[in-house]
Enzyme design. Sequence first.
Site, short mmCIF file in Angstrom:
data_model
loop_
_atom_site.label_atom_id
_atom_site.label_comp_id
_atom_site.label_asym_id
_atom_site.label_seq_id
_atom_site.Cartn_x
_atom_site.Cartn_y
_atom_site.Cartn_z
CD GLU A 15 74.92 53.91 56.14
OE1 GLU A 15 75.13 52.71 56.31
OE2 GLU A 15 74.47 54.65 57.03
CD GLU A 34 70.84 56.02 57.45
OE1 GLU A 34 71.40 55.47 58.41
OE2 GLU A 34 70.68 55.47 56.35
C1 LIG Z 1 71.47 51.74 58.66
C2 LIG Z 1 72.15 52.67 57.79
O1 LIG Z 1 73.23 53.03 57.83
N1 LIG Z 1 71.44 53.06 57.05
C3 LIG Z 1 70.34 52.38 57.18
C4 LIG Z 1 69.30 53.07 56.53
O2 LIG Z 1 68.31 52.16 56.36
C5 LIG Z 1 68.48 50.78 56.24
C6 LIG Z 1 67.31 50.13 56.72
O3 LIG Z 1 67.23 48.92 56.15
C7 LIG Z 1 69.61 50.19 56.90
O4 LIG Z 1 69.83 48.90 56.39
C8 LIG Z 1 70.67 51.03 56.62
O5 LIG Z 1 71.80 50.49 57.18
#
Ligand SMILES: CC(=O)N[C@H]1CO[C@H](CO)[C@@H](O)[C@@H]1O
Length: 411
Positions: free
Chosen positions: A238, A345
């Site tokens: 991300e 996700e």
């Molecule tokens: C939430 C996200 O966008 N991705 C998540 C994937 O996993 C982690 C878990 O800790 C989140 O922090 C991330 O934001």
Amino acid sequence: MKYSILVPAFAAGTALAEVGAWGQCGGSGWTGEKVCVSGYTCKYSNDWYSQCLPGTAAVTSTSTVKATTTTTSTSTVKATSTSVATTLKTSTTSSAAATTSSAAASGKLKWLGVNQSGAEFGDGIFPGRYGTEFIFPDSAAIKTLVSQGYNIFRVAFSMERLIPTTLSSAPSAAYLQNLTNTVNAITGLGAYAILDPHNFGRYYGNIITDTAGFQTWWTTVAKQFASNSKVIFDTNNEYHDMDQTLVLNLNQAAINGIRAAGATSQYIFVEGNSYSGAWTWASVNSNLAALTDPQNKIVYEMHQYLDSDGSGTSATCVSTDIGATRIASATAWLRANGKQGIIGEFAGGANSDCLQAVTGVLNHLKANSDVWLGGLWWAGGPWWGNYIYSFEPPSGVGYSYYNSLLKSYAP
Ligand SMILES: CC(=O)N[C@H]1CO[C@H](CO)[C@@H](O)[C@@H]1O
Ligand SMILES: *[C@@H]1O[C@H](CO)[C@@H](O)[C@H](O)[C@H]1NC(C)=O
């Protein structure tokens, strides 16, 4: 999940009910109780989740870097998503709905699996302590999930814990060993393990601008896994609020670094800006079509949540068809550019509206399997407690509610 409206860990002097062992006690959007029962302390795990863990140590503080950067992003992302959603409503609602009603639950995807969270917890606390700030996934839980049919797991970890000094320095042997053990536990069962540096394009909180250093970081890491063909490299979790050309260059540097390490058989998952959202992909990340890989094994990893702001912090889904609706423009982008993607996700709350919306995601992926290779639920991991999406066997909220649906799409 995206936004960080940081919640104070304690509401001092109040007479609130207390949160039990392992329960959620904070995180973006959290409106529940914040005080843990005696013997437990509310611990920050990430911007979206704090949890009552055993112990009485002082509550750890959160990262202010994220608080600052995400405030601006909220309005940007929301503005973008609104226009995308509006466009989609006119152009694709009917086909998405048709997909939902016609595709049976018997469809199979190439990949269906679960994010494995834990080694990245305690974000901003480096190196942190094993068992206190972070944990590694539970191989027994992964084995259960494999027995249910899941064949891909995304293992989140911290770039700083794996390579602590600079981007170009040597790995921490102990953290690398534990990460390798987790990866081997997954691939030893025949499933794929995605290495997910869960860093949002940051290293020690600062946007990574040193593309050469990032390439070196990836060469160092990929060398460790070059001989395991079931490993998948995810360039970073991300990217957000970053220069769009920098996101392109970082992804390309990662690809170059991985291939330079001799890891030539594995897939590489690339991610985009704006938290790699599928709903904004076509408008934000189109330049990433220019990424090149001599092995031609790039997969575009996008994320999609179904709550109102797309942040994955609410159990309420916008509508029963929001899943397919939010993904449709990304599907068109992949096809127009001759690319393949994966929803790295996704999740929804344990309720009937979300059940339909999640079914819509799965049916849409299946109906467009020429461009979509599958999806991964957010998330499993030993420390999720009563988290709204927890996919940790045997009793995680999401696992209990969604396993029978999801596994019917597993390969
Ligand atoms: C939430 C996200 O966008 N991705 C998540 C994937 O996993 C982690 C878990 O800790 C989140 O922090 C991330 O934001
Ligand atoms: C690695 O895992 C072991 C338990 O298997 C633990 O004792 C150790 O502290 C861990 N180290 C790190 C750095 O994760």
